[in-house]
Enzyme design. Structure first.
Site, PDB file in Angstrom:
ATOM      1  N   GLU A  65     -24.171  24.069 -23.822  1.00 42.45           N
ATOM      2  CA  GLU A  65     -25.483  23.470 -23.586  1.00 42.45           C
ATOM      3  C   GLU A  65     -25.816  23.629 -22.108  1.00 42.45           C
ATOM      4  O   GLU A  65     -25.073  23.165 -21.249  1.00 42.45           O
ATOM      5  CB  GLU A  65     -25.459  21.984 -23.982  1.00 42.45           C
ATOM      6  CG  GLU A  65     -26.789  21.276 -23.766  1.00 42.45           C
ATOM      7  CD  GLU A  65     -26.715  19.764 -24.049  1.00 42.45           C
ATOM      8  OE1 GLU A  65     -25.711  19.306 -24.629  1.00 42.45           O
ATOM      9  OE2 GLU A  65     -27.652  19.063 -23.648  1.00 42.45           O
ATOM     10  N   ASP A  76     -31.555  10.926 -18.511  1.00 46.14           N
ATOM     11  CA  ASP A  76     -30.254  11.198 -17.903  1.00 46.14           C
ATOM     12  C   ASP A  76     -29.874  10.124 -16.902  1.00 46.14           C
ATOM     13  O   ASP A  76     -30.719   9.524 -16.249  1.00 46.14           O
ATOM     14  CB  ASP A  76     -30.269  12.559 -17.193  1.00 46.14           C
ATOM     15  CG  ASP A  76     -30.152  13.697 -18.183  1.00 46.14           C
ATOM     16  OD1 ASP A  76     -29.174  13.692 -18.957  1.00 46.14           O
ATOM     17  OD2 ASP A  76     -31.036  14.573 -18.204  1.00 46.14           O
TER      18      ASP A  76
END
Lengths: 276, 436
Positions: A65, A76
């Site tokens: 990824e 995040d």
């Protein structure tokens, strides 16, 4: 530990990217493992050092990824956000990320999925973005701030360009949402293990994950991976017992930041992905 | 007067204002947004909620705020009559309290004991902390480290009110990063936390909900202007726009009137050092469509989608986007959005202060400047209402730094006031350099 759960239905590959992703999960399953899916921010720690880091991860990964660095990554935690800031500072952005992926694909067969917030897609233009991604050999997209019912065109455009899409479910997701999200995924389904943002956690427990996965498997036609909070072989091992895939991100950013051997950490976590 | 919350034709059932708005957020938040929407729709017609909100408006905030004919400003411009809607008279000093009280009451109804908020200049943070103190809720306010440094007094106010102020050092250490951090907190603690969002931005239902709560401004103007002028509708309404909550609060009650009955609605965007310089916060004039904080809107972002840090003399307008309903108004011509520079805002501030004895917030000063310019071109029987969104106390130190007032100056200013010889704005942060 609960016994390994089985995916409810056989994956139906709708695109070349989906087929490659499903094959990677199937291969890992045949070998008695959950697929190991490491994450790295493109251009981190620097644009020139990134390929070696990615190569080290790719020696162990079933899928890689790669994150497009973004200025405002609200899904995040601080670790990946700092990595993004550093990568942006070094000049890595959307088009550059896709070029880096193209270079990786020239050397590796492992499927590569791109994690991106939607704004970079809209800024480049969804059609142009998909064209560039297809040209780079991108197999799938992970879209952390795009609930599938927000923009149906993105998934259609991705499919048109042979690219699979992955959406996320969370412990807060209602059964209706789980159904909607699971049915929209063509690559794999990404189950977030906790309410919160990415990042390693002390004392992370599976908690609600098994119940969430059981629900997801009723609807998903694709493999189900779990991420957020997995930091080492031990936590990966716990997750591997219930999931088809294990995503690990911040732990690798931390390793790069501290000059640790990323390949060794990847090997250790990959080993942890073995099912009992 | 019993309070009612208005119903407008926008957004659609998916939270869209045309192509704008929506819910671009992590899936974790979708159930919370559904829950919030349901709670809001129920509260909106519940007399118990509405009566309590009305009582707090009246007894705690001091509503209705005045609609004041600014005679000396009017005479100075020499054209249309200029009215000021005095949101600066509200307790805590700005329109922000209208929305915070309403959301905090909603949080309480939903059984949430903890609220989080973001703040730039501190006005929304202070209003959130105030509402939390009043209702006995735990409150955490996220604020950029750079803004904390610039707004020391507001930080202390929030702490005095019992809120915890968390410094945000990511990104540019300003409002957009504080908003990211507040959303992250909400994602993490979504089961017991209510996010008090401060403007008409963010994922649906926030833009609609904040608009409805701020519509009290425009609804009051209708009644007040009827009494003063014999008509509820002025010729022009001017309001400053960052995210756009004070502007939508005065625009929305008029925006959906049929053509011919609708006043000209004008939003003043912060043009900073000029839209051409790249140092501005004018999202309509200088931005392009993008997604930030869960919503599609006009946004300062570069060709690859990275958010461009905004600049404005006014911390409250220093936001890279503009609410989705404003974007729709702009595209459909229901409202106009004009850029006003830092220097022009300073001029507006001085005009209002010296001619009317009212020190406006730098945000509101953008609207005042444009209103005066426009009034000159209009006839004396015409009317302009300016939304004076807040008072300028918080900006006095910054204005003192920027203005070098001559010793003993006391005369009424000409239109050319000091302020054009501005020193350069503070140097850009590291992140801004990175993204320049």
């Amino acid at each position: 530990m609960t016994a390994p759960a089985q995916t409810g239905a056989q994956p139906q590959a709708t695109t070349p990217g989906a087929a490659r992703i499903h094959a990677a999960f199937a291969r890992a399953a045949q070998e008695g493992r959950a697929a190991f899916i490491p994450f790295m921010t493109a251009g981190y720690p620097t644009a020139s050092a990134f390929p070696a880091v990615a190569d080290a991860l790719l020696t162990q990964a079933d899928l890689l990824e790669v994150g497009i660095p973004y200025s405002d990554p609200l899904g995040d935690g601080p670790t990946i956000q700092r990595a993004s800031e550093q990568a942006l500072g070094g000049g890595t952005s959307t088009r550059h990320t896709l070029q880096l992926v193209k270079d990786l694909r020239a050397r590796h067969d492992t499927p590569i999925v791109i994690m991106t917030y939607v704004n970079p897609i809209y800024a480049v233009g969804p059609r142009e973005f998909m064209r560039l991604a297809q040209d780079a050999g991108v197999d799938g997209l992970i879209l952390p701030d795009l609930p599938p019912d927000q923009d149906l065109e993105i998934a259609d455009l991705a499919a048109e360009h042979g690219i699979a899409v992955t959406f996320l479910i969370a412990p807060t997701s209602t059964p209706e949402r789980v159904k909607l999200v699971a049915e929209a995924c063509t690559g794999f389904l990404y189950a977030v293990s906790v309410t919160g943002v990415t990042g390693t956690r002390e004392g992370a427990a599976l908690g609600e994950v098994p119940a969430m996965l059981a629900l997801a498997r009723q609807y998903a036609r694709v493999p189900v991976a779990v991420g957020f909070g997995v930091k080492d072989a031990e936590t990966a091992h716990q997750v591997a017992q219930v999931a088809d895939g294990v995503v690990v991100g911040s732990a690798f950013i931390n390793a790069v930041q501290h000059g640790q051997d990323v390949g060794a950490l990847a090997a250790s976590i990959a080993e942890g992905c073995r099912k009992d | 007067m019993p309070l009612t919350l208005p119903t407008y034709p926008q957004p659609d059932e998916r939270g869209r204002y045309g192509r704008f708005g929506g819910r671009y957020v992590p899936e974790t938040l979708i159930p919370a947004l559904d829950e919030l929407e349901q709670a809001y729709l129920t509260a909106k017609t519940d007399p118990a909620y509405l009566n309590e909100l009305e009582r707090l408006h009246r007894e705690f905030v001091g509503r209705p705020s005045g609609l004041y004919l600014a005679e000396r400003l009017t005479a100075h411009a020499g054209g249309a009559k200029i009215y000021l809607k005095r949101e600066d008279q509200n307790y805590t000093g700005a329109h922000k309290i209208n929305n915070c009280l309403a959301q905090a009451l909603l949080a309480k109804r939903m059984g949430k004991q903890r609220v989080v908020a973001e703040t730039g200049a501190g006005q929304h943070g202070v209003a959130s902390a105030t509402a939390a103190a009043l209702l006995g809720l735990d409150c955490v306010v996220y604020m950029g480290a750079e803004d904390i440094r610039r707004q020391e007094l507001n930080v202390f106010r929030m702490k005095l009110l019992g809120a915890e102020v968390r410094a945000v050092t990511s990104g540019t250490s300003t409002l957009k990063d504080a908003t990211n951090e507040a959303i992250r907190d909400w994602v993490t603690n979504v089961r017991d936390t209510f996010y008090i969002l401060g403007s008409v931005v963010g994922p649906h239902p926030y833009p609609a909900m904040v608009r409805d709560f701020q519509s009290v401004i425009g609804e009051e103007v209708k009644v007040q202007l009827q009494a003063l002028e014999g008509t509820p509708t002025p010729d022009v309404i001017v309001a400053c726009v960052g995210g756009g909550s004070n502007a939508i609060g005065i625009f929305a009650p008029y925006a959906y009137l049929p053509d011919g009955q609708r006043p000209r609605l004008i939003g003043t965007e912060a043009a900073g050092e000029g839209v051409d310089t790249g140092r501005h916060a004018a999202s309509v004039a200088g931005g392009r469509v993008g997604v930030l904080h869960g919503s599609m809107m006009y946004l300062l972002n570069d060709a690859e989608g990275q958010i461009v840090p905004p600049h404005s003399i006014s911390a409250g307008l220093d936001y890279p986007g503009i609410g989705p309903e404003h974007c729709l108004y702009s595209d459909t011509g229901l409202a106009e959005y004009v850029p006003v520079t830092d220097a022009q805002a300073l001029e507006g501030l001085q005009l209002c202060t010296r001619l009317e004895g009212i020190i406006p917030a730098l945000e509101s000063a953008h609207a005042i400047y444009h209103a005066v310019e426009l009034a000159r071109t209009m006839r004396p029987e015409q009317t302009i209402v300016v939304n004076l969104s807040g008072r300028g106390d918080k900006d006095v130190a910054e204005v003192m730094r920027l203005l070098d007032l001559p010793e003993g100056q006391s005369s009424t200013p000409s239109h050319n006031l000091p302020g054009h010889n501005l020193p350069h704005a503070p140097s850009v942060t590291a992140q801004q350099e990175v993204q320049a």
